[in-house]
Write a protein that holds these residues in place. Structure first.
Motif, PDB file in Angstrom:
ATOM      1  N   GLY A   1       0.813  -1.216   0.000  1.00 24.21           N
ATOM      2  CA  GLY A   1       0.000   0.000   0.000  1.00 24.21           C
ATOM      3  C   GLY A   1       0.842   1.259   0.000  1.00 24.21           C
ATOM      4  O   GLY A   1       0.340   2.342  -0.273  1.00 24.21           O
ATOM      5  N   GLN A   2       2.126   1.119   0.318  1.00 27.92           N
ATOM      6  CA  GLN A   2       3.010   2.282   0.287  1.00 27.92           C
ATOM      7  C   GLN A   2       3.323   2.701  -1.131  1.00 27.92           C
ATOM      8  O   GLN A   2       3.684   3.832  -1.394  1.00 27.92           O
ATOM      9  CB  GLN A   2       4.322   1.989   1.022  1.00 27.92           C
ATOM     10  CG  GLN A   2       4.142   1.566   2.467  1.00 27.92           C
ATOM     11  CD  GLN A   2       3.240   2.505   3.226  1.00 27.92           C
ATOM     12  OE1 GLN A   2       3.392   3.713   3.146  1.00 27.92           O
ATOM     13  NE2 GLN A   2       2.276   1.955   3.931  1.00 27.92           N
TER      14      GLN A   2
ATOM     15  N   GLY B   1      -3.646   1.664   4.341  1.00 28.22           N
ATOM     16  CA  GLY B   1      -2.617   2.082   3.397  1.00 28.22           C
ATOM     17  C   GLY B   1      -2.840   3.510   2.913  1.00 28.22           C
ATOM     18  O   GLY B   1      -1.904   4.226   2.581  1.00 28.22           O
ATOM     19  N   MET B   2      -4.105   3.914   2.881  1.00 24.73           N
ATOM     20  CA  MET B   2      -4.428   5.249   2.379  1.00 24.73           C
ATOM     21  C   MET B   2      -4.069   6.355   3.366  1.00 24.73           C
ATOM     22  O   MET B   2      -4.030   7.522   2.982  1.00 24.73           O
ATOM     23  CB  MET B   2      -5.924   5.342   2.096  1.00 24.73           C
ATOM     24  CG  MET B   2      -6.331   4.598   0.853  1.00 24.73           C
ATOM     25  SD  MET B   2      -8.094   4.740   0.651  1.00 24.73           S
ATOM     26  CE  MET B   2      -8.216   4.271  -1.064  1.00 24.73           C
TER      27      MET B   2
ATOM     28  N   THR C   1      -1.358   5.974   5.632  1.00 28.34           N
ATOM     29  CA  THR C   1       0.003   5.862   6.148  1.00 28.34           C
ATOM     30  C   THR C   1       0.988   6.384   5.110  1.00 28.34           C
ATOM     31  O   THR C   1       0.791   6.179   3.919  1.00 28.34           O
ATOM     32  CB  THR C   1       0.352   4.390   6.470  1.00 28.34           C
ATOM     33  OG1 THR C   1       0.009   3.583   5.348  1.00 28.34           O
ATOM     34  CG2 THR C   1      -0.372   3.915   7.703  1.00 28.34           C
ATOM     35  N   PRO C   2       2.030   7.074   5.558  1.00 27.28           N
ATOM     36  CA  PRO C   2       3.019   7.602   4.629  1.00 27.28           C
ATOM     37  C   PRO C   2       3.896   6.484   4.072  1.00 27.28           C
ATOM     38  O   PRO C   2       3.910   5.405   4.661  1.00 27.28           O
ATOM     39  CB  PRO C   2       3.837   8.544   5.509  1.00 27.28           C
ATOM     40  CG  PRO C   2       3.692   7.982   6.886  1.00 27.28           C
ATOM     41  CD  PRO C   2       2.329   7.370   6.939  1.00 27.28           C
TER      42      PRO C   2
ATOM     43  N   VAL D   1       3.062   6.987   0.719  1.00 25.37           N
ATOM     44  CA  VAL D   1       2.025   7.136  -0.282  1.00 25.37           C
ATOM     45  C   VAL D   1       0.677   6.798   0.330  1.00 25.37           C
ATOM     46  O   VAL D   1       0.345   5.659   0.522  1.00 25.37           O
ATOM     47  CB  VAL D   1       2.259   6.207  -1.487  1.00 25.37           C
ATOM     48  CG1 VAL D   1       1.196   6.458  -2.536  1.00 25.37           C
ATOM     49  CG2 VAL D   1       3.622   6.445  -2.057  1.00 25.37           C
ATOM     50  N   GLY D   2      -0.054   7.784   0.696  1.00 24.09           N
ATOM     51  CA  GLY D   2      -1.397   7.556   1.193  1.00 24.09           C
ATOM     52  C   GLY D   2      -2.292   8.521   0.464  1.00 24.09           C
ATOM     53  O   GLY D   2      -2.195   9.726   0.599  1.00 24.09           O
TER      54      GLY D   2
HETATM   55 NA    NA Z   1       0.343   4.232   2.423  1.00 21.80          NA
END
Ligand code: NA
Ligand code: NA
Lengths: 223, 312, 464
Positions: C359-360, C400-401, C403-404, C406-407
């Motif tokens: 998710g990153q 995942g959306m 968290t850094p 890439v969120g």
């Molecule tokens: Na993320």
């Protein structure tokens, strides 16, 4: 932006809007047919799926032009301007390679349905295959042939009647869209080379909306 | 995994590997080819539509990207309309008649009938006779009047449903259970093994044993690929194919009988037709034949009727 | 080993700024050319097959379109007014109302960022005005917005259903209880924080305001009823009317009608220079002209653009899935994991970790297309319910959306709230803790996900 450029933009935008609109109305009409008239537009699902494919595949090249494709910019943003240009050139190379390989694949896939020869060679087109079987007779599952496409029978089926729309029609989008994609990537590459852009991606979706909302909030706070 | 030097045979199909008649047959074929032809050939089976679904697998086969597939016979109607004979309602009295027709000259000729379009039929694999289920009892054809039936894409099956006054509906197979349960569609037709395997009986009023049609598969390959094999490899492969076919087809009747019993054991309602009721269904559906006679060929229909007599 | 090479290449390309779709597609093509005998034609075929072979994915464009009409049509602000009327008077009431509004909007929309944009752009400003800190406001909306993909309808669920061939309708039902639960947990968390920190509360404006705001919002709220009743029917009264895909198309048409003719926030009847909306009686020709009105065209085009970029990623992810299948990697991984003796608990922990890391880098739908076929066979082997697995994956995507690095929601919130990314990350942290607790509950209590679909649709049949 030149005048012809914005005219083409407008055309592409209208095609995108129209395809999505037709898909929606067709699917809705099928619900009405089934629930109100206990009937069914049997070909609606297949046609909608094909329109969906046309929308996304043709739209992919528009998204290149508008640098709207999704990507990860976290690392790129940390690089120095010179490094960014180098990276962008590498990225463009990857994109062009991708579109070129797909262009060959798309042609090889579609050509037999148009009774045309696929290309020789595994990676790179090395001329055309001499012996191949044409699949011009191969029909889609459910979609009837509209009257204005009856000429397809003479061109692709030796004059024999089609019961359903031949696959040559929906699959045409493959070579068409991949050629467009290749063209747009090459164009984008030229812009990178000239230093007009240094990225092939929009960092995230909904950027415009976000910018707008952010601006509104800033104004609100300024009051 | 395949060793170098072995002929790779990719077999893509759409069912599980251990419960569905087709999947079981495919697994048996895989096992025998890999045991007996080790060093010469190697088979990789891709079940559950993971690689291709039934529509795309034939395209991939013409491209040379897959070597074996076993789609239902309806899928070959695009290649030659003769295959419509298997969709015509009440063409065959029972699975023995189907077997006899497939083994006849007419049935065997159909295996070769698609060579000019790049396919070679290898063997017919049985699933079994189709039954009809709906959210109300189906005893006479008028019971189906105004009902929405999910059917596969096939002009014959569409015409069949229209002949009984029902509305044919298209729906992805994965949505059929939900569609039946929630009432988006009212009924469907399928073999006992599919009705049990997909649990359709749970969401229907009952299933009527109509035996009105046949759901079989054609094991098929790319004709150029087959002709390009070394003669000894090809012969050994074809021998294994025909032995596996014979073994599994013999089982198919038992598999369907067991599935039917399992439906009953699980509380599903199974209805039988009286002779008069069945005759009414035949009368309602048989007009469909006339529409497709030209596609199927009179000789094929005659051969099918001969097979019916022989299997009485 | 090959798998590692493949994923290294995908991630490497993404990190240097290659579009996600191209990273997935190019890696797949090169991998296939080197390791397999499949032709380039088969690649083109698979790309087209992404659409032709997955008709369930059709729900995505329609839900995106419905959501676009709803956002353009000012439904969000009516939902917010209704939410404030209901819960605004509690301590921390405006924040709680923000969560409630996100939950309601999530039931109309299939995406999380859309939910953040629609609700966040109004609520964050309102919260600032009554004295909440910007950080707190951003943190609340950023988290609550993730409910967009958990509360049905959900684009991510559609993608999961298409990737592993389970019923979309079943997935949607499975999201209802977890969605309500997560929303409630967030609201309780806020309430506790509000009491501790003595945050402001709004005034109770009475049942009259509740009724009036409800009447105003009812056309938007009706859409939820249309979708749910359309897909599932009302027990004992009516059967279902349409499939989930059709529900999405109907929702789009309905949203267009509401936005153009009832709320008149867009289209030929919208307020012009004079600020006065026209009525249909004054301008009956609007029934027809609305079809090609600039606002309609614009909404169709903007939705279309979103569909294109999202689906191009998904189609290329399906290409990668095809290559993975072609190499029989899922079988190999399953065998390896089973032979190591992994049980369901260990397996689910691994799935959680893979998804949180993935998710990153990846847009959630694309990630799901790739990971689902890899873990699905193992899950079935271990006796894990496919629907439960789907919900676990969706909740992982939610986290995942936020968290850094890439969120998606972090980014969107930063834009909407005029904050730095890191600012939002810090702001989201306390709520992230709540979401982690929620993830653990979802992972180890299957009943939260499965009890509703099993009650309504019977137990899931595992046919694979
Ligand atoms: Na993320
Ligand atoms: Na939602």
């Amino acid at each position: 932006m030149t005048n012809s450029g914005s005219r083409i933009d407008h055309l592409e935008e209208n095609i995108i809007a129209l395809l999505l609109g037709i898909m929606t109305v067709l699917t809705f009409a099928n619900v009405v047919a089934r629930y109100v008239f206990v009937s069914n537009i049997f070909w609606a699902l297949e046609l909608t799926v094909f329109l969906f494919a046309w929308l996304v595949l043709l739209g992919a090249s528009y998204a290149v032009k508008k640098t709207a494709h999704l990507g990860v910019d976290a690392l790129v943003n940390m690089a120095s301007p010179e490094r960014r240009r180098t990276l962008a050139l590498v990225v463009t190379g990857c994109c062009i390679l991708y579109a070129a390989l797909l262009m060959k694949g798309a042609w090889d896939y579609w050509a037999p349905y148009a009774n045309l020869p696929p290309t020789e060679g595994r990676w790179f087109p090395m001329g055309f295959v001499e012996k191949f079987r044409g699949n011009g007779w191969y029909e889609t599952q459910d979609i009837p042939v509209p009257f204005f496409l009856r000429w397809l029978e003479d061109v692709f089926n030796g004059g024999a009647e089609y019961e359903k729309l031949p696959k040559v029609v929906p699959y045409l989008v493959m070579p068409l869209s991949m050629a467009l994609l290749l063209f747009r990537f090459v164009q984008a590459g030229a812009r990178v080379w000239r230093g007009e852009i240094d990225m092939m991606i929009v960092s995230h979706e909904a950027e415009d909306d976000v910018a707008e909302a952010g601006k509104a909030l800033a104004e609100e706070e300024g009051k | 995994a395949c060793d170098s030097g072995e002929v790779v045979i990719k077999f893509s199909h759409v069912t599980n590997t251990d419960k569905h008649p087709k999947g079981i047959a495919a697994s048996l074929l895989e096992q025998r080819v890999n045991d007996e032809m080790n060093g010469k050939a190697c088979m990789e089976v891709f079940p559950n539509s993971t690689l291709y679904n039934d529509n795309k697998v034939l395209e991939a086969m013409l491209q040379g990207d897959v070597q074996l597939a076993a789609p239902s016979l309806s899928k070959f109607e695009k290649f030659t309309k003769q295959f419509r004979i298997f969709d015509l309602p009440f063409m065959f009295n029972n699975i023995n008649a189907v077997e006899a027709f497939q083994a006849s000259d007419a049935g065997q000729a159909m295996l070769d009938s698609m060579q000019n379009r790049g396919l070679q039929g290898l063997a017919y694999w049985h699933n079994g006779m189709k039954q009809m289920s709906a959210n109300k009892p189906l005893l006479v054809p008028s019971d189906a009047n105004g009902l929405k039936f999910r059917v596969q894409s096939s002009d014959v099956l569409v015409a069949q449903m229209e002949a009984m006054g029902a509305s044919p509906q298209k729906m992805a197979f994965s949505e059929v259970y939900g569609g039946l349960q929630q009432g988006v569609v009212d009924g469907q037709e399928n073999t006992w093994s599919n009705i049990f395997g997909k649990k359709f009986f749970e969401v229907q009023d009952g299933t009527t044993e109509t035996d009105h049609g046949i759901l079989d598969y054609l094991l098929v390959t790319n004709v150029d690929w087959l002709n390009g094999l070394d003669a000894d490899v090809r012969d050994q492969f074809l021998t294994i194919v025909s032995e596996v076919t014979e073994t599994r087809n013999k089982e198919s009747t038992a598999v369907n009988a067991a599935a039917k019993q399992a439906v009953i054991d699980a509380g599903g309602v199974v209805r039988q037709l009286t002779a008069e009721q069945r005759a009414a269904w035949v009368d309602a559906m048989k007009p469909v034949w006339a529409k497709f006679e030209g596609d199927v060929g009179k000789a094929n229909i005659a051969a099918a009727q001969k097979a019916n007599k022989a299997s009485m | 080993m090959e798998l590692l090479l493949l994923f290294t290449m995908v991630i490497g390309l993404m990190l240097i700024g290659v579009p996600i779709a191209v990273s997935l597609g190019l890696s797949s093509i090169l991998f296939l050319l080197v390791f397999s005998d499949s032709s380039l034609a088969s690649v083109a075929q698979t790309l087209f097959e992404a659409f032709e072979g997955h008709s369930t994915l059709l729900a995505i464009p329609f839900f995106i379109l419905a959501s676009s009409f709803m956002s353009t049509g000012g439904v969000a602000k009516r939902i917010i007014r209704f939410s404030i009327a209901l819960v605004g008077h509690f301590r921390g009431g405006l924040a709680i109302a923000g969560v409630l509004a996100c939950m309601i909007f999530a039931a109309l929309s299939g995406s999380s960022p859309a939910t953040v944009v629609a609700i966040g752009s109004i609520v964050i400003a309102a919260m600032r005005q009554v004295g909440y800190t910007k950080e707190f406001a951003a943190g609340v909306i950023c988290n609550a917005g993730t409910l967009g993909i958990l509360i049905p309808p959900s684009i991510v669920m559609v993608v999961y259903a298409a990737a592993v061939e389970v019923s979309v309708g079943r997935m949607f039902l499975a999201g209802v209880i977890p969605g309500l639960l997560a929303g409630t947990m967030l609201m309780i968390g806020i309430y506790v924080m509000a009491r501790v920190k003595n945050m402001p509360s709004g005034e109770w404006k009475g049942w009259r305001e509740v009724y009036q705001s409800f009447s105003d919002a009812v056309w938007g709220l009706l859409l939820i009823a249309i979708i749910m009743i359309g897909i599932y029917g009302i027990p004992g009264i009516t059967g279902a009317i349409f499939t989930p895909t059709e529900a999405a198309a109907v929702a789009s048409i309905y949203a267009f009608i509401v936005a153009s003719f009832i709320y008149r926030d867009m289209g030929p009847l919208a307020a012009g220079e004079d600020g006065v909306k026209s009525s249909l009686l004054q301008r009956p020709q609007a029934l027809v002209t609305a079809l090609w009105h600039e606002d309609t065209r614009r909404t169709l085009f903007e939705a279309g653009k979103l569909v294109i970029t999202l689906m191009f990623v998904i189609a290329n992810a399906l290409l990668l899935k095809h290559v993975i299948t072609d190499e029989q990697l899922p079988q190999k991984i399953t065998e390896a994991m089973i032979s190591y003796g992994f049980g369901p608990v260990m397996f689910l922990i691994i799935v959680n970790i893979i998804l949180l890391i993935g998710g990153q880098f990846m847009e959630p739908s694309g990630l799901l297309v790739i990971v689902a076929p890899l873990v699905f066979p193992i899950a079935i082997e271990l006796g894990i319910d496919p629907i439960h697995l789907g919900i676990i994956m969706v909740v992982n995507m939610e986290i995942g959306m936020i968290t850094p690095p890439v969120g998606l929601n972090l980014f969107v919130t930063a834009g909407v709230a005029n904050m730095s990314m890191m600012g939002v990350v810090r702001a989201a942290l306390p709520f992230l803790a709540i979401m982690f607790v929620f993830l653990i509950m979802i992972t180890y209590i299957p009943a939260i996900s499965t009890i509703l679909p099993n009650a309504v649709m019977g137990p899931e049949i595992v046919t694979h």
